[in-house]
Design an enzyme around this catalytic site. Structure first.
Site, mmCIF file in Angstrom:
data_model
loop_
_atom_site.group_PDB
_atom_site.id
_atom_site.type_symbol
_atom_site.label_atom_id
_atom_site.label_comp_id
_atom_site.label_asym_id
_atom_site.label_seq_id
_atom_site.Cartn_x
_atom_site.Cartn_y
_atom_site.Cartn_z
ATOM 1 N N TYR A 46 0.803 -1.136 0.114
ATOM 2 C CA TYR A 46 0.006 -0.062 0.048
ATOM 3 C C TYR A 46 0.980 1.291 -0.147
ATOM 4 O O TYR A 46 0.732 2.274 -0.746
ATOM 5 C CB TYR A 46 -0.722 0.068 1.191
ATOM 6 C CG TYR A 46 -1.957 0.889 1.299
ATOM 7 C CD1 TYR A 46 -2.992 1.065 0.279
ATOM 8 C CD2 TYR A 46 -1.927 1.983 2.210
ATOM 9 C CE1 TYR A 46 -4.046 1.934 0.522
ATOM 10 C CE2 TYR A 46 -2.863 3.096 2.402
ATOM 11 C CZ TYR A 46 -4.002 2.902 1.554
ATOM 12 O OH TYR A 46 -4.992 3.966 1.473
ATOM 13 N N LYS A 98 0.966 4.019 -2.845
ATOM 14 C CA LYS A 98 0.505 5.444 -2.691
ATOM 15 C C LYS A 98 1.514 6.479 -2.804
ATOM 16 O O LYS A 98 1.612 7.434 -3.432
ATOM 17 C CB LYS A 98 0.007 5.544 -1.387
ATOM 18 C CG LYS A 98 -1.351 4.901 -1.021
ATOM 19 C CD LYS A 98 -2.411 5.481 -1.824
ATOM 20 C CE LYS A 98 -3.861 4.475 -1.533
ATOM 21 N NZ LYS A 98 -4.808 5.458 -2.420
#
Length: 260
Positions: A161, A165
């Site tokens: 993640y 991001k």
């Protein structure tokens, strides 16, 4: 180069696409954009899941279209954006919000968990931006807003993640450089801890009470509270507005304190 040199601003709020808009932050962004006067294409994996958000948009007097699409796949992205252009009009605002979590320490993380998170959070933004920008550059005006996260700065158990991001921030800055000459701005909003169904599910999977999770997170937030989906939607609203035309390639941390 003046604004007139790269294209004419739309006469009114243009059609917007919001991915991952069936619930949570995406739903609030769709509704906020409807309040701002946009017609909204509500995109999520299952079209039926978009019903509530579509209803809320229509209650504000705006047109809404539910689009079921796997935004990590090129074919469904191409078809989905084409459908929006045909049924609502050319999409000149794109909000890349779709995202999933598959948490775990890096040395235990499966390749499938890595690929799923990177594909849904990062690959989808590339595919959606590539397709939507065709409409924006043709008209000399557009807005792309990517949903990054405070996790881009690094967080234990979220290697996939965090990488996705952080990648969104790099994509944002590069697209800003490439598309600026066509009157298209590209920015990112990076939420901090925000109370959503996803964060509730995260607490459940971690085996901790949600109240304890919130208390732990809030203890490190300068303003002393957790974020709400509307906090994020307000920031997206600014980047989508015609008045933000001299702001591009920026990452705004909406996290209750200084970050980045």
């Amino acid at each position: 180069m003046t604004r007139e040199a790269v294209g004419k601003e739309p006469a009114g709020p243009p059609v917007a696409i919001v991915t991952g808009a069936a619930r949570g932050i995406g739903a609030e962004i769709a509704v906020r954009l409807a309040d701002d006067g946009h017609d909204v294409a509500v995109v999520d994996l299952a079209e039926a899941a978009c019903t509530q958000t579509v209803t809320r948009v229509r209650e504000r007097g705006r047109r809404a279209l539910a689009v079921g699409a796997d935004v990590s796949r090129e074919d469904t992205v191409v078809a989905g954006v084409a459908r929006v252009a045909e049924e609502l009009g050319p999409p000149l605002v794109l909000v890349n919000n779709a995202g999933v979590l598959r948490n775990g320490l890096a040395f235990k993380m499966s390749l499938d968990d890595w690929d799923t998170v990177v594909d849904v959070n990062l690959r989808s933004a590339f595919l959606m931006s590539r397709e939507a920008q065709r409409h924006m550059t043709t008209r000399g005006w557009g807005r792309i807003v990517n949903l990054s996260s405070i996790a881009a700065l690094g967080t234990v158990g979220q290697a996939n993640y965090s990488a996705a991001k952080a990648g969104l921030q790099g994509l944002t800055k590069t697209l800003a450089l490439e598309l600026g000459r066509y009157g298209v701005t590209v920015n990112a909003v990076a939420p901090g801890f925000t109370v959503t169904e996803m964060t509730r599910a995260l607490a459940e999977r971690a085996g901790v009470s949600f109240d304890d999770l919130v208390s732990e997170q809030v203890a490190g937030i300068a303003v002393g509270r957790a974020g709400a989906p509307d906090d994020i939607a307000q920031a997206v609203s600014f980047f989508a507005d015609v008045r933000s035309g001299f702001v591009t390639g920026q990452v705004l941390y909406v996290a209750g304190g200084p970050h980045g």
